[in-house]
Design an enzyme around this catalytic site. Structure first.
Site, PDB file in Angstrom:
ATOM      1  N   TYR A 146      17.376  -5.781  11.854  1.00 52.90           N
ATOM      2  CA  TYR A 146      16.906  -5.664  10.467  1.00 52.90           C
ATOM      3  C   TYR A 146      17.834  -6.418   9.518  1.00 52.90           C
ATOM      4  O   TYR A 146      17.377  -7.166   8.641  1.00 52.90           O
ATOM      5  CB  TYR A 146      16.847  -4.179  10.099  1.00 52.90           C
ATOM      6  CG  TYR A 146      16.270  -3.886   8.731  1.00 52.90           C
ATOM      7  CD1 TYR A 146      14.900  -3.981   8.502  1.00 52.90           C
ATOM      8  CD2 TYR A 146      17.080  -3.477   7.681  1.00 52.90           C
ATOM      9  CE1 TYR A 146      14.360  -3.695   7.256  1.00 52.90           C
ATOM     10  CE2 TYR A 146      16.557  -3.185   6.435  1.00 52.90           C
ATOM     11  CZ  TYR A 146      15.192  -3.290   6.229  1.00 52.90           C
ATOM     12  OH  TYR A 146      14.661  -3.010   4.989  1.00 52.90           O
TER      13      TYR A 146
ATOM     14  N   ASN B 289       0.809  -1.227   0.000  1.00 45.35           N
ATOM     15  CA  ASN B 289       0.000   0.000   0.000  1.00 45.35           C
ATOM     16  C   ASN B 289       0.841   1.275   0.000  1.00 45.35           C
ATOM     17  O   ASN B 289       0.289   2.372  -0.069  1.00 45.35           O
ATOM     18  CB  ASN B 289      -0.955   0.008   1.192  1.00 45.35           C
ATOM     19  CG  ASN B 289      -0.235  -0.016   2.522  1.00 45.35           C
ATOM     20  OD1 ASN B 289       0.802  -0.678   2.658  1.00 45.35           O
ATOM     21  ND2 ASN B 289      -0.768   0.680   3.514  1.00 45.35           N
ATOM     22  N   ARG B 290       2.172   1.152   0.063  1.00 48.24           N
ATOM     23  CA  ARG B 290       3.001   2.363   0.029  1.00 48.24           C
ATOM     24  C   ARG B 290       4.426   2.007  -0.345  1.00 48.24           C
ATOM     25  O   ARG B 290       4.817   0.848  -0.349  1.00 48.24           O
ATOM     26  CB  ARG B 290       2.978   3.078   1.378  1.00 48.24           C
ATOM     27  CG  ARG B 290       3.452   2.244   2.558  1.00 48.24           C
ATOM     28  CD  ARG B 290       3.080   2.878   3.891  1.00 48.24           C
ATOM     29  NE  ARG B 290       3.383   2.011   5.017  1.00 48.24           N
ATOM     30  CZ  ARG B 290       4.475   2.102   5.759  1.00 48.24           C
ATOM     31  NH1 ARG B 290       5.388   3.025   5.495  1.00 48.24           N
ATOM     32  NH2 ARG B 290       4.682   1.265   6.766  1.00 48.24           N
TER      33      ARG B 290
END
Length: 234
Positions: free
Chosen positions: A140, A11-12
């Site tokens: 990460y 969505n982005r």
């Protein structure tokens, strides 16, 4: 032929650029999002990739409207940056669960239909940080490096059934995440990139689209860096 394409975190940012690239080529595109509205012409399903029940429900919705998923792009991910001595165990494990565990859950679910069809494309979105490391991002980097071993193992497991599994490793890209960096920090990071600029989401999307295309039918287990030379491959 129009394929059923599912992009998590679509969505982005990079995910949205990937979804739009497939939409532009005529595919039926579904994305996951946790809030907000779906881009026009796309199917949006609510899904928390850390929750297997939510993943199963999302796939059921996509399959009901678009048919079995033929192209999966595991893009959803989070960051919780902190130096090792200040990083909590929760911050370390939550990033691994979302970024690596999430890819496991969606790939396992998508593989059902792909195995039956004896065809499919699985593409995971890693990071240049997985290849070169970054201070304050040990969680990460670990999650994104794990995606490489995970995806290459899938390539060996699923290849005989006509399913390719590949990795795209973006570098610093012009998204909200990069915009949130202090200007001095961003400038220092760009200085380490041989091409001396941010990547564009559309450049990452082009690499993903290629790996899902017929032109890449004999490419599997590959790691494709799109990082301006920051990590110099793997």
């Amino acid at each position: 032929m129009s394929r059923s394409v599912f992009v998590t975190g679509g969505n982005r940012g990079i995910g949205l650029a990937i979804a739009r690239a497939f939409q532009a080529s005529g595919d039926k595109v579904a994305i996951t999002c946790r809030s907000g509205e779906a881009p026009e012409g796309m199917l949006a399903v609510r899904c928390d990739v850390t929750d297997q029940a939510a993943v199963d429900k999302a796939f059921e919705e996509v399959e009901a409207q678009h048919g079995p998923v033929e192209v999966l792009v595991a893009n959803a991910g989070i960051t919780r940056d902190q130096l090792l001595m200040r990083m909590s165990e929760e911050d370390f494990l939550s990033v691994l669960d979302a970024n690596l565990g999430g890819a496991f859950r969606v790939a396992k679910r998508a593989s059902r239909g792909m195995l039956r069809k004896r065809a499919g494309r699985i593409i995971t979105i890693s990071s240049a940080v997985a290849l070169r490391g970054e201070a304050g991002q040990s969680n990460y980097a670990a999650s994104k490096a794990g995606l490489i071993g995970f995806t290459r193992s899938l390539a060996r497991e699923l290849g005989s059934r006509g399913i390719t599994c590949n990795v795209v490793a973006p570098g610093l890209t012009d998204t909200a995440m990069a915009a949130a960096l202090a200007s001095e920090r961003q400038a220092a990071m760009i200085e380490q990139i041989p091409l001396r600029r941010l990547g564009q989401p559309e450049e990452i999307a082009a690499a993903v689209h290629f790996l899902a295309s017929d032109a890449a039918a004999y490419v599997t287990g590959a790691v494709l860096p799109v990082d301006g030379g920051a990590a110099m491959g793997h």
